[in-house]
Design a protein around this motif. Structure first.
Motif, PDB file in Angstrom:
ATOM      1  N   VAL A   1      -0.596  11.705  14.987  1.00 28.14           N
ATOM      2  CA  VAL A   1       0.080  10.932  13.948  1.00 28.14           C
ATOM      3  C   VAL A   1      -0.409   9.489  13.917  1.00 28.14           C
ATOM      4  N   ASP A   2      -0.612   8.877  15.073  1.00 31.36           N
ATOM      5  CA  ASP A   2      -1.099   7.491  15.090  1.00 31.36           C
ATOM      6  C   ASP A   2      -2.466   7.397  14.406  1.00 31.36           C
ATOM      7  N   ARG A   3      -3.336   8.334  14.711  1.00 28.78           N
ATOM      8  CA  ARG A   3      -4.659   8.344  14.069  1.00 28.78           C
ATOM      9  C   ARG A   3      -4.511   8.635  12.579  1.00 28.78           C
ATOM     10  N   LEU A   4      -3.583   9.513  12.226  1.00 29.56           N
ATOM     11  CA  LEU A   4      -3.341   9.838  10.826  1.00 29.56           C
ATOM     12  C   LEU A   4      -2.933   8.596  10.039  1.00 29.56           C
ATOM     13  N   ILE A   5      -2.082   7.780  10.630  1.00 31.29           N
ATOM     14  CA  ILE A   5      -1.647   6.543   9.969  1.00 31.29           C
ATOM     15  C   ILE A   5      -2.832   5.607   9.765  1.00 31.29           C
ATOM     16  N   THR A   6      -3.699   5.519  10.772  1.00 27.24           N
ATOM     17  CA  THR A   6      -4.891   4.670  10.652  1.00 27.24           C
ATOM     18  C   THR A   6      -5.841   5.204   9.588  1.00 27.24           C
TER      19      THR A   6
ATOM     20  N   ARG B   1      -2.875  23.053   3.190  1.00 23.12           N
ATOM     21  CA  ARG B   1      -3.436  24.277   2.608  1.00 23.12           C
ATOM     22  C   ARG B   1      -4.704  23.973   1.821  1.00 23.12           C
ATOM     23  N   TYR B   2      -5.630  24.910   1.899  1.00 21.42           N
ATOM     24  CA  TYR B   2      -6.952  24.723   1.303  1.00 21.42           C
ATOM     25  C   TYR B   2      -6.859  24.335  -0.175  1.00 21.42           C
ATOM     26  N   HIS B   3      -6.057  25.043  -0.936  1.00 22.57           N
ATOM     27  CA  HIS B   3      -6.013  24.764  -2.378  1.00 22.57           C
ATOM     28  C   HIS B   3      -5.157  23.544  -2.719  1.00 22.57           C
ATOM     29  N   ASN B   4      -4.301  23.087  -1.817  1.00 17.23           N
ATOM     30  CA  ASN B   4      -3.681  21.780  -1.998  1.00 17.23           C
ATOM     31  C   ASN B   4      -4.746  20.697  -1.897  1.00 17.23           C
ATOM     32  N   VAL B   5      -5.593  20.816  -0.864  1.00 17.83           N
ATOM     33  CA  VAL B   5      -6.688  19.853  -0.683  1.00 17.83           C
ATOM     34  C   VAL B   5      -7.634  19.908  -1.878  1.00 17.83           C
ATOM     35  N   LEU B   6      -7.995  21.125  -2.295  1.00 16.62           N
ATOM     36  CA  LEU B   6      -8.938  21.274  -3.395  1.00 16.62           C
ATOM     37  C   LEU B   6      -8.386  20.663  -4.690  1.00 16.62           C
ATOM     38  N   CYS B   7      -7.121  20.924  -4.997  1.00 17.77           N
ATOM     39  CA  CYS B   7      -6.544  20.370  -6.232  1.00 17.77           C
ATOM     40  C   CYS B   7      -6.543  18.849  -6.201  1.00 17.77           C
ATOM     41  N   ALA B   8      -6.235  18.278  -5.055  1.00 18.62           N
ATOM     42  CA  ALA B   8      -6.244  16.818  -4.944  1.00 18.62           C
ATOM     43  C   ALA B   8      -7.644  16.269  -5.197  1.00 18.62           C
ATOM     44  N   LEU B   9      -8.637  16.915  -4.628  1.00 15.15           N
ATOM     45  CA  LEU B   9     -10.017  16.468  -4.816  1.00 15.15           C
ATOM     46  C   LEU B   9     -10.444  16.635  -6.270  1.00 15.15           C
ATOM     47  N   LYS B  10     -10.068  17.761  -6.869  1.00 14.23           N
ATOM     48  CA  LYS B  10     -10.426  17.993  -8.274  1.00 14.23           C
ATOM     49  C   LYS B  10      -9.796  16.952  -9.189  1.00 14.23           C
ATOM     50  N   LEU B  11      -8.603  16.504  -8.834  1.00 15.28           N
ATOM     51  CA  LEU B  11      -7.912  15.486  -9.613  1.00 15.28           C
ATOM     52  C   LEU B  11      -8.440  14.084  -9.339  1.00 15.28           C
ATOM     53  N   GLY B  12      -9.406  13.983  -8.434  1.00 19.72           N
ATOM     54  CA  GLY B  12      -9.991  12.687  -8.118  1.00 19.72           C
ATOM     55  C   GLY B  12      -9.122  11.824  -7.230  1.00 19.72           C
ATOM     56  N   LYS B  13      -8.206  12.442  -6.467  1.00 22.13           N
ATOM     57  CA  LYS B  13      -7.311  11.682  -5.600  1.00 22.13           C
ATOM     58  C   LYS B  13      -7.958  11.449  -4.233  1.00 22.13           C
ATOM     59  N   PRO B  14      -7.981  10.228  -3.744  1.00 26.98           N
ATOM     60  CA  PRO B  14      -8.389  10.012  -2.350  1.00 26.98           C
ATOM     61  C   PRO B  14      -7.518  10.889  -1.452  1.00 26.98           C
ATOM     62  N   THR B  15      -8.152  11.728  -0.647  1.00 27.90           N
ATOM     63  CA  THR B  15      -7.450  12.816   0.036  1.00 27.90           C
ATOM     64  C   THR B  15      -7.749  12.836   1.525  1.00 27.90           C
TER      65      THR B  15
ATOM     66  N   GLU C   1     -14.956  12.270   6.647  1.00 25.56           N
ATOM     67  CA  GLU C   1     -14.369  11.481   7.747  1.00 25.56           C
ATOM     68  C   GLU C   1     -12.845  11.487   7.727  1.00 25.56           C
ATOM     69  N   PHE C   2     -12.255  11.997   6.659  1.00 25.22           N
ATOM     70  CA  PHE C   2     -10.797  11.964   6.517  1.00 25.22           C
ATOM     71  C   PHE C   2     -10.194  13.344   6.791  1.00 25.22           C
ATOM     72  N   CYS C   3     -10.382  13.823   8.015  1.00 27.61           N
ATOM     73  CA  CYS C   3      -9.906  15.153   8.398  1.00 27.61           C
ATOM     74  C   CYS C   3      -9.208  15.114   9.750  1.00 27.61           C
TER      75      CYS C   3
ATOM     76  N   PHE D   1      -5.079   7.050   7.037  1.00 27.03           N
ATOM     77  CA  PHE D   1      -4.487   6.885   5.718  1.00 27.03           C
ATOM     78  C   PHE D   1      -4.650   5.452   5.213  1.00 27.03           C
ATOM     79  N   ALA D   2      -4.497   4.474   6.097  1.00 25.05           N
ATOM     80  CA  ALA D   2      -4.685   3.082   5.696  1.00 25.05           C
ATOM     81  C   ALA D   2      -6.115   2.849   5.206  1.00 25.05           C
ATOM     82  N   GLU D   3      -7.091   3.468   5.880  1.00 18.19           N
ATOM     83  CA  GLU D   3      -8.489   3.347   5.467  1.00 18.19           C
ATOM     84  C   GLU D   3      -8.718   4.062   4.134  1.00 18.19           C
TER      85      GLU D   3
END
Length: 394
Positions: A344-349, A300-314, A334-336, A351-353
């Motif tokens: 899922v395989d790409r998601l795991i990769t 959800r858009y505001h889940n993403v936004l809150c994470a970014l506002k909190l300075g969390k790598p997202t 690049e993290f979308c 996330f590791a980055e």
């Protein structure tokens, strides 16, 4: 005489992002215009009154307006309600000097949306504002190009009749221009939630926040919505299983109360004490819970936004272009991925980055967050100057 200010929208209806936008505007009004008399015309008046201490009126006369009509009686009640709402909306708007539509994606149709639902209600607001001389302000709203003719007409007329318009990204302003709205005088500012205070909470750097959504696709996907939902939930479940296998604590988040079923399904499927979830009712509660994790993967858009506002790598698993635009603006383009077809395989990769580059990304986010806060202060000053001149307060 103090200004009479109305707040309009699907507020108090269970969507945390919508209510976060409301909190941002209330914070501005209480700081800059403490004598203003504030009321709301909204989806959940009881919640808004109890939580924010302002009088509130239900947006629609027909209580089941946003439920699918199941028979002739409900169809007739909905139709009659449309006529009643013309009078109700006009009467409420006439009592206000200014009405704010605080943020939200009110000028888009990226999720299933009927033209005679909220777009119609929003059109009634702007039309009544023009008739009675009440200033209607669309503040940091989201928009996207709409293909359904009736919805496009209502959204275009709503924007044209408003006294003030600003958008939360350039994508939104461009979309309105493409639909025939003159936008030369319209500004682009960050989403209103970027002005909210950041909670101070101890962080577990190994914990991962996963924001999930009851995602069924968009307007054109109604015939395939169950398959889309199942594909998304299965993919998110696989990813959570991967995190648990790595020994990572996982905290599940919602962005709307309807997402709770997805949280429960993932918890049941993974069945691990490492997977937890806290009931959330406000955006502040979401941010407090999210502040305790090290990284975030969200839809959800505001889940993403809150994470970014909190300075969390997202990492964003988006359902619309607005998610990608937000991530790019914050330096994490690049993290979308797309919620419609999660790899899922790409998601795991990815996330590791994300994990590996966390220190660098936190610095990038801090810079953008400071800029966003300053830009929103500028918008609030502009709102006061254009909408609250003393000579125009009745």
């Amino acid at each position: 005489m103090s200004a009479r200010v109305g707040l309009f929208g699907l507020l108090g209806s269970g969507n945390l992002g919508n209510d976060g936008s409301l909190e941002a505007v209330l914070g501005y009004l209480r700081a800059e215009h403490p004598d203003a008399t504030v009321s709301a015309f909204c989806g959940g008046p009881a919640v808004v009154s109890a939580r924010y201490g302002i009088p509130a009126t239900r947006l629609n006369w027909y209580a089941d307006e946003y439920q699918t009509a199941s028979g002739l009686r409900s169809i007739a009640m909905k139709a009659f309600g449309k006529l009643v709402d013309v009078v109700r909306t006009a009467a409420w708007v006439r009592r206000q000097d200014v009405v704010f539509v605080p943020g939200m994606g009110v000028l888009e149709a990226t999720l299933p949306l009927r033209p005679w639902g909220f777009p119609y209600a929003l059109f009634l607001l702007s039309a009544a504002g023009r008739v009675f001389g009440t200033k209607v302000a669309l503040v940091s709203v989201g928009a996207d190009r709409i293909t359904v003719p009736a919805t496009r007409f209502l959204v275009r007329q709503t924007a044209r009749l408003a006294a003030y318009r600003s958008y939360r990204d350039e994508l939104s302003r461009t979309a309105m221009r493409s639909m025939g709205v003159p936008v030369n005088g319209d500004a682009v500012y960050p989403d209103l939630a970027f002005s909210l205070p950041v909670p101070t909470v101890a962080e577990d750097p190994r914990a991962v926040g996963v924001g999930v959504m009851a995602y069924y696709g968009g307007n054109d996907d109604r015939a395939d919505d169950e398959r889309i939902y199942r594909s998304y939930v299965d993919a998110m479940t696989r990813f959570v299983r991967h995190l648990v296998a790595q020994g990572r604590p996982v905290r599940l988040f919602i962005g709307d109360q309807i997402d709770t079923a997805v949280v429960e399904e993932i918890q049941a499927a993974v069945a691990s004490p490492l997977v937890t979830a806290t009931p959330l009712e406000t955006l502040d509660e979401l941010m407090r819970s999210m502040a305790g994790v090290g990284t975030v993967v969200a839809t959800r858009y505001h889940n993403v936004l809150c994470a970014l506002k909190l300075g969390k790598p997202t990492l964003a698993i988006g359902y619309a272009k607005k998610n990608d635009v937000l991530m790019a603006e914050m330096g994490l383009g690049e993290f979308c991925q797309e919620a419609r077809a999660v790899d899922v395989d790409r998601l795991i990769t990815q996330f590791a980055e994300l994990d590996r580059r966390a220190p660098e990304l936190r610095l990038t986010l801090a810079e953008h967050n400071e800029e966003n806060e300053q830009r929103l202060k500028h918008q609030f000053a502009a709102l006061s100057a254009s909408l609250f001149p003393a000579s125009e307060v009745r």
